[in-house]
Write a protein that holds these residues in place. Structure first.
Motif, PDB file in Angstrom:
ATOM      1  N   PRO A  69       0.817  -1.217   0.000  1.00 35.27           N
ATOM      2  CA  PRO A  69       0.000   0.000   0.000  1.00 35.27           C
ATOM      3  C   PRO A  69       0.850   1.266   0.000  1.00 35.27           C
ATOM      4  N   LYS A  70       0.432   2.273  -0.744  1.00 36.88           N
ATOM      5  CA  LYS A  70       1.200   3.509  -0.868  1.00 36.88           C
ATOM      6  C   LYS A  70       1.322   4.239   0.465  1.00 36.88           C
ATOM      7  N   THR A  71       0.403   3.988   1.369  1.00 33.45           N
ATOM      8  CA  THR A  71       0.443   4.667   2.671  1.00 33.45           C
ATOM      9  C   THR A  71       1.658   4.272   3.491  1.00 33.45           C
ATOM     10  N   ARG A  72       2.393   3.237   3.079  1.00 33.93           N
ATOM     11  CA  ARG A  72       3.560   2.790   3.818  1.00 33.93           C
ATOM     12  C   ARG A  72       4.816   3.537   3.403  1.00 33.93           C
ATOM     13  N   GLY A  73       4.651   4.564   2.575  1.00 28.59           N
ATOM     14  CA  GLY A  73       5.786   5.396   2.202  1.00 28.59           C
ATOM     15  C   GLY A  73       6.774   4.718   1.275  1.00 28.59           C
ATOM     16  N   GLY A  74       6.351   3.681   0.557  1.00 27.58           N
ATOM     17  CA  GLY A  74       7.226   3.013  -0.389  1.00 27.58           C
ATOM     18  C   GLY A  74       8.173   2.007   0.219  1.00 27.58           C
ATOM     19  N   ALA A  75       8.024   1.699   1.517  1.00 31.40           N
ATOM     20  CA  ALA A  75       8.896   0.701   2.143  1.00 31.40           C
ATOM     21  C   ALA A  75       8.657  -0.663   1.519  1.00 31.40           C
ATOM     22  N   PRO A  76       9.715  -1.424   1.234  1.00 29.13           N
ATOM     23  CA  PRO A  76       9.535  -2.722   0.582  1.00 29.13           C
ATOM     24  C   PRO A  76       9.052  -3.784   1.549  1.00 29.13           C
ATOM     25  N   LEU A  77       8.437  -4.813   1.006  1.00 29.92           N
ATOM     26  CA  LEU A  77       8.158  -6.026   1.773  1.00 29.92           C
ATOM     27  C   LEU A  77       9.457  -6.811   1.811  1.00 29.92           C
ATOM     28  N   ARG A  78       9.954  -7.137   2.998  1.00 32.61           N
ATOM     29  CA  ARG A  78      11.275  -7.753   3.135  1.00 32.61           C
ATOM     30  C   ARG A  78      11.178  -9.126   3.784  1.00 32.61           C
ATOM     31  N   LEU A  79      11.873 -10.103   3.193  1.00 30.50           N
ATOM     32  CA  LEU A  79      11.979 -11.449   3.740  1.00 30.50           C
ATOM     33  C   LEU A  79      13.422 -11.702   4.169  1.00 30.50           C
ATOM     34  N   ASP A  80      13.567 -12.366   5.320  1.00 30.50           N
ATOM     35  CA  ASP A  80      14.881 -12.778   5.802  1.00 30.50           C
ATOM     36  C   ASP A  80      14.819 -14.245   6.185  1.00 30.50           C
ATOM     37  N   PHE A  81      15.820 -15.013   5.725  1.00 32.76           N
ATOM     38  CA  PHE A  81      15.908 -16.441   5.991  1.00 32.76           C
ATOM     39  C   PHE A  81      17.157 -16.702   6.827  1.00 32.76           C
ATOM     40  N   SER A  82      16.981 -17.294   8.019  1.00 33.40           N
ATOM     41  CA  SER A  82      18.135 -17.576   8.862  1.00 33.40           C
ATOM     42  C   SER A  82      17.791 -18.657   9.864  1.00 33.40           C
ATOM     43  N   ASP A  83      18.669 -19.657   9.980  1.00 32.75           N
ATOM     44  CA  ASP A  83      18.498 -20.733  10.964  1.00 32.75           C
ATOM     45  C   ASP A  83      17.124 -21.376  10.869  1.00 32.75           C
ATOM     46  N   SER A  87      11.567 -14.492   8.488  1.00 29.14           N
ATOM     47  CA  SER A  87      11.012 -13.286   9.099  1.00 29.14           C
ATOM     48  C   SER A  87      10.528 -12.356   7.996  1.00 29.14           C
ATOM     49  N   VAL A  88       9.395 -11.741   8.234  1.00 32.95           N
ATOM     50  CA  VAL A  88       8.802 -10.818   7.259  1.00 32.95           C
ATOM     51  C   VAL A  88       8.683  -9.461   7.927  1.00 32.95           C
ATOM     52  N   SER A  89       9.275  -8.444   7.324  1.00 35.22           N
ATOM     53  CA  SER A  89       9.224  -7.101   7.888  1.00 35.22           C
ATOM     54  C   SER A  89       8.759  -6.114   6.826  1.00 35.22           C
ATOM     55  N   GLY A  90       8.517  -4.874   7.264  1.00 32.07           N
ATOM     56  CA  GLY A  90       8.022  -3.850   6.351  1.00 32.07           C
ATOM     57  C   GLY A  90       6.520  -3.738   6.382  1.00 32.07           C
ATOM     58  N   LEU A  91       5.879  -4.372   7.347  1.00 34.09           N
ATOM     59  CA  LEU A  91       4.431  -4.329   7.489  1.00 34.09           C
ATOM     60  C   LEU A  91       4.088  -3.625   8.796  1.00 34.09           C
ATOM     61  N   CYS A  92       2.870  -3.787   9.268  1.00 28.46           N
ATOM     62  CA  CYS A  92       2.501  -3.253  10.573  1.00 28.46           C
ATOM     63  C   CYS A  92       3.065  -4.162  11.665  1.00 28.46           C
ATOM     64  N   ASN A  93       2.758  -5.453  11.582  1.00 29.48           N
ATOM     65  CA  ASN A  93       3.286  -6.444  12.511  1.00 29.48           C
ATOM     66  C   ASN A  93       4.462  -7.175  11.874  1.00 29.48           C
ATOM     67  N   ARG A  94       5.256  -7.805  12.704  1.00 32.25           N
ATOM     68  CA  ARG A  94       6.309  -8.686  12.194  1.00 32.25           C
ATOM     69  C   ARG A  94       5.738 -10.083  12.069  1.00 32.25           C
ATOM     70  N   LEU A  95       5.952 -10.691  10.909  1.00 32.07           N
ATOM     71  CA  LEU A  95       5.459 -12.037  10.645  1.00 32.07           C
ATOM     72  C   LEU A  95       6.640 -12.997  10.608  1.00 32.07           C
ATOM     73  N   GLY A  96       6.369 -14.277  10.869  1.00 33.35           N
ATOM     74  CA  GLY A  96       7.439 -15.258  10.813  1.00 33.35           C
ATOM     75  C   GLY A  96       6.921 -16.671  10.799  1.00 33.35           C
ATOM     76  N   GLY A  97       7.818 -17.577  10.447  1.00 36.95           N
ATOM     77  CA  GLY A  97       7.516 -18.994  10.419  1.00 36.95           C
ATOM     78  C   GLY A  97       8.796 -19.762  10.189  1.00 36.95           C
ATOM     79  N   SER A  98       8.694 -21.060  10.117  1.00 37.12           N
ATOM     80  CA  SER A  98       9.865 -21.876   9.831  1.00 37.12           C
ATOM     81  C   SER A  98       9.901 -22.207   8.342  1.00 37.12           C
ATOM     82  N   TYR A  99      11.084 -22.599   7.874  1.00 32.47           N
ATOM     83  CA  TYR A  99      11.201 -23.012   6.470  1.00 32.47           C
ATOM     84  C   TYR A  99      12.275 -24.080   6.366  1.00 32.47           C
ATOM     85  N   SER A 100      12.217 -24.823   5.299  1.00 31.08           N
ATOM     86  CA  SER A 100      13.258 -25.794   4.988  1.00 31.08           C
ATOM     87  C   SER A 100      13.442 -25.810   3.480  1.00 31.08           C
TER      88      SER A 100
END
Length: 271
Positions: A69-83, A87-100
């Motif tokens: 949404p444009k109201t977020r000032g152009g911040a990207p949706l960001r994914l980080d994979f570690s251990d 982790s998902v950032s750039g939203l209102c809440n921080r999202l996360g889960g496991s992956y393999s």
């Protein structure tokens, strides 16, 4: 910050340590099938932050519904994979889960997140859609472009996301970050530097906590000749910071062997 919340955050940090440790570039309009010849090294996956650059359906048509949404000032949706954690950032809440991952295949668990209410309903809906979409990813690859690495995630319906890679701090500095807690006094202090007259340094002391987040000790106040990346000091405000200290693989001339990066503001008080 309330003492109970502070203790919870500190205990979570110490527990983690003891356990182990679309403002995007203009995207290409090409849409190619996932290739087994792609780079699929888990170490490479975790070496970058991945910002959503484009989303296309199975026929290659752009899916504009995934533009934040444009109201977020152009911040990207960001994914980080570690251990094995996503982790998902750039939203209102921080999202996360496991992956393999298994060669070019990827499995992402159900996504959970914090429960902070958002002022923008559009952001809330986008956040929920992202959380539902990510577990539908089945394949991945990393390819090189003129602007750096690109991660492609393929979904069960044939759609693909392309994400642009930005090196993590550990990748930039060539070392694993060591977590420290620093208390930063409300005012800077005069410090001596042969090349910078009238230099003013942060005034800091190290804080120690036990496994439950109880403060167990503190060091002496001293002038801090470095700056902390990501931290902006406000005169009159005292802060306790959780930082990551990286030992540089290559030390520039007239620079410290260490780089300091803000991880979290644990406590803040006006003085």
């Amino acid at each position: 910050m309330k003492p109970l919340l502070l203790r919870f955050l500190l205990a979570a940090t110490v527990s983690t340590l003891s356990a182990c440790a679309m403002n995007a570039n203009t995207p290409s309009s090409s849409h190619t099938p996932m290739s087994d010849a792609a780079t699929t090294a888990p170490a490479t996956l975790s070496a970058y932050h991945w910002d959503l650059a484009e989303a296309r359906d199975a026929s290659g048509a752009e899916q504009t519904t995934w533009v934040p949404p444009k109201t977020r000032g152009g911040a990207p949706l960001r994914l980080d994979f570690s251990d094995q954690r996503l982790s998902v950032s750039g939203l209102c809440n921080r999202l996360g889960g496991s992956y393999s991952v298994d060669t070019n295949k990827i499995t992402i668990s159900s996504i959970v997140g914090t429960m902070m209410a958002c002022n923008d309903e559009g952001v809330m809906q986008y956040e929920q859609a992202v959380g539902q979409r990510l577990p539908q990813a089945t394949v991945w690859k990393i390819s090189e472009s003129s602007t750096g690495p690109r991660l492609t995630l393929g979904f069960t319906d044939g759609a693909q996301w392309t994400l642009a890679g930005t090196p993590t701090d550990a990748t930039r500095y060539g070392s694993t970050g060591e977590i420290q807690f620093l208390e930063v006094a409300s005012q800077r202090v005069a410090c001596s530097h042969p090349l910078i007259p009238n230099m003013q340094c942060l005034n800091v002391r190290e804080i120690q906590y036990d496994a439950t987040g109880i403060k167990t000790g503190q060091g002496d106040w001293q002038a801090f000749y470095n700056e902390i990346e990501g931290y902006v000091h406000q005169p009159g405000v005292r802060n306790v910071l959780r930082i990551k200290r990286y030992e540089r693989a290559q030390v520039p001339a007239d620079a410290s062997r260490y780089a300091y990066v803000l991880d979290m503001v644990v406590e803040s008080a006006q003085e």
